[in-house]
Design an enzyme around this catalytic site. Structure first.
Site, PDB file in Angstrom:
ATOM      1  N   SER A 152      60.073  14.376  -2.601  1.00 29.89           N
ATOM      2  CA  SER A 152      60.758  13.901  -3.800  1.00 29.89           C
ATOM      3  C   SER A 152      62.241  13.709  -3.494  1.00 29.89           C
ATOM      4  O   SER A 152      62.828  14.452  -2.687  1.00 29.89           O
ATOM      5  CB  SER A 152      60.595  14.914  -4.936  1.00 29.89           C
ATOM      6  OG  SER A 152      61.435  14.588  -6.033  1.00 29.89           O
ATOM      7  N   TYR A 166      60.925  23.483  -8.159  1.00 31.26           N
ATOM      8  CA  TYR A 166      60.398  22.191  -7.686  1.00 31.26           C
ATOM      9  C   TYR A 166      61.317  21.561  -6.649  1.00 31.26           C
ATOM     10  O   TYR A 166      60.876  21.189  -5.555  1.00 31.26           O
ATOM     11  CB  TYR A 166      60.207  21.247  -8.871  1.00 31.26           C
ATOM     12  CG  TYR A 166      59.735  19.864  -8.467  1.00 31.26           C
ATOM     13  CD1 TYR A 166      58.400  19.640  -8.175  1.00 31.26           C
ATOM     14  CD2 TYR A 166      60.626  18.797  -8.386  1.00 31.26           C
ATOM     15  CE1 TYR A 166      57.953  18.374  -7.799  1.00 31.26           C
ATOM     16  CE2 TYR A 166      60.192  17.537  -8.012  1.00 31.26           C
ATOM     17  CZ  TYR A 166      58.858  17.330  -7.713  1.00 31.26           C
ATOM     18  OH  TYR A 166      58.422  16.080  -7.329  1.00 31.26           O
TER      19      TYR A 166
END
Length: 262
Positions: A152, A166
């Site tokens: 990501s 995350y």
């Protein structure tokens, strides 16, 4: 250098974790539409069976579902056991399964770290480790086996949302992928990361519902990603065209991570 051969994945065997929905589904469709045999994992068996039915309607490749809850270590072992009953080698492993957790800093729970780091980082290593013998069986110097880790841009930049576990897990995944590239390259297995920006997915649904216009305004290309964007990147990395790419982190984000506010 015929383009039809340069980007060919026909006949390759691919495993996509979390392949029934979201980015995983987009990636799976790209492989099946181009003649690969694709196995998708998911905790939700009805959803994965529905996805497989739709993927097989594309006609060129084949799709199969294996239920696996990768939060559970025993399911990782069941996954390799079930896969090995059907296939003797694996050309491409796409580590896509992941989770997120958002909460204010002062309230962010310890349980979030355990859950997110387990799936997004630890299980990626364990699944890769378990499948390495099958990747080696598919590998050769000019056509290595491929590991594609779905990272990501939040592992490259500091996100505005309070998703502490995350973003940390994705940063860790990016580096793990480089470590694997060094270690497994010697076995003719490449390891690369796609650092994805915003795509339509269950994980992004609530955020896009509220902030899609704001998000798109901060992307130089002015839009969120499409299935073709992420699937095309995987096809490149899995084909002869991407055979010499190893240890790379490729941002698939329309330029989000390089966009300056001032």
């Amino acid at each position: 250098m015929d383009v039809s051969n340069l980007f060919d994945v026909k006949g390759k065997v691919v495993l996509v974790t979390g392949g029934a929905k979201g980015i995983g589904r987009m990636i799976s469709e790209g492989y099946v539409a181009n003649g690969a045999t694709v196995y998708i994992t998911a905790r939700d068996l009805p959803a994965s069976e529905k996805a497989v039915e739709e993927l097989n309607a594309l006609g060129k490749g084949k799709a199969y579902a294996i239920r696996a809850d990768l939060y559970k270590e025993e399911d990782c072992k069941k996954l390799i056991e079930e896969f090995s009953k059907r296939e003797s080698k694996l050309n491409v492993l796409v580590n896509n399964a992941g989770s997120n957790w958002g909460a204010p800093y002062d309230e962010y729970p310890s349980s979030a770290w355990t859950r997110v780091l387990t799936l997004n980082l630890q299980r990626v290593f364990q699944v890769t480790q378990l499948f390495t013998p099958l990747l080696e069986k598919a590998a050769s110097p000019m056509d290595p086996a491929r590991i594609i880790n779905i990272g990501s841009i939040d592992g490259l930049r500091v996100p505005s949302l309070e998703t502490f576990a995350y973003s940390s897990s994705k940063a860790g995944l990016h580096h793990l992928s480089r470590v694997l590239a060094n270690h497994l390259g010697k076995r003719n297995i490449t390891s690369n990361v796609l650092a994805c920006g915003p795509f339509e997915s269950k994980m992004m649904a609530a955020t896009l519902a509220k902030f899609q216009d704001v998000i798109e305004s901060g992307i130089p290309l002015g839009r969120i990603g499409t299935p073709q964007d992420v699937a095309g990147s995987c096809l490149f990395l899995s084909s002869r065209a991407g055979a010499y790419i190893n240890g790379a982190t490729i941002s698939v984000d329309g330029g989000s991570v390089v966009s300056a506010k001032l």
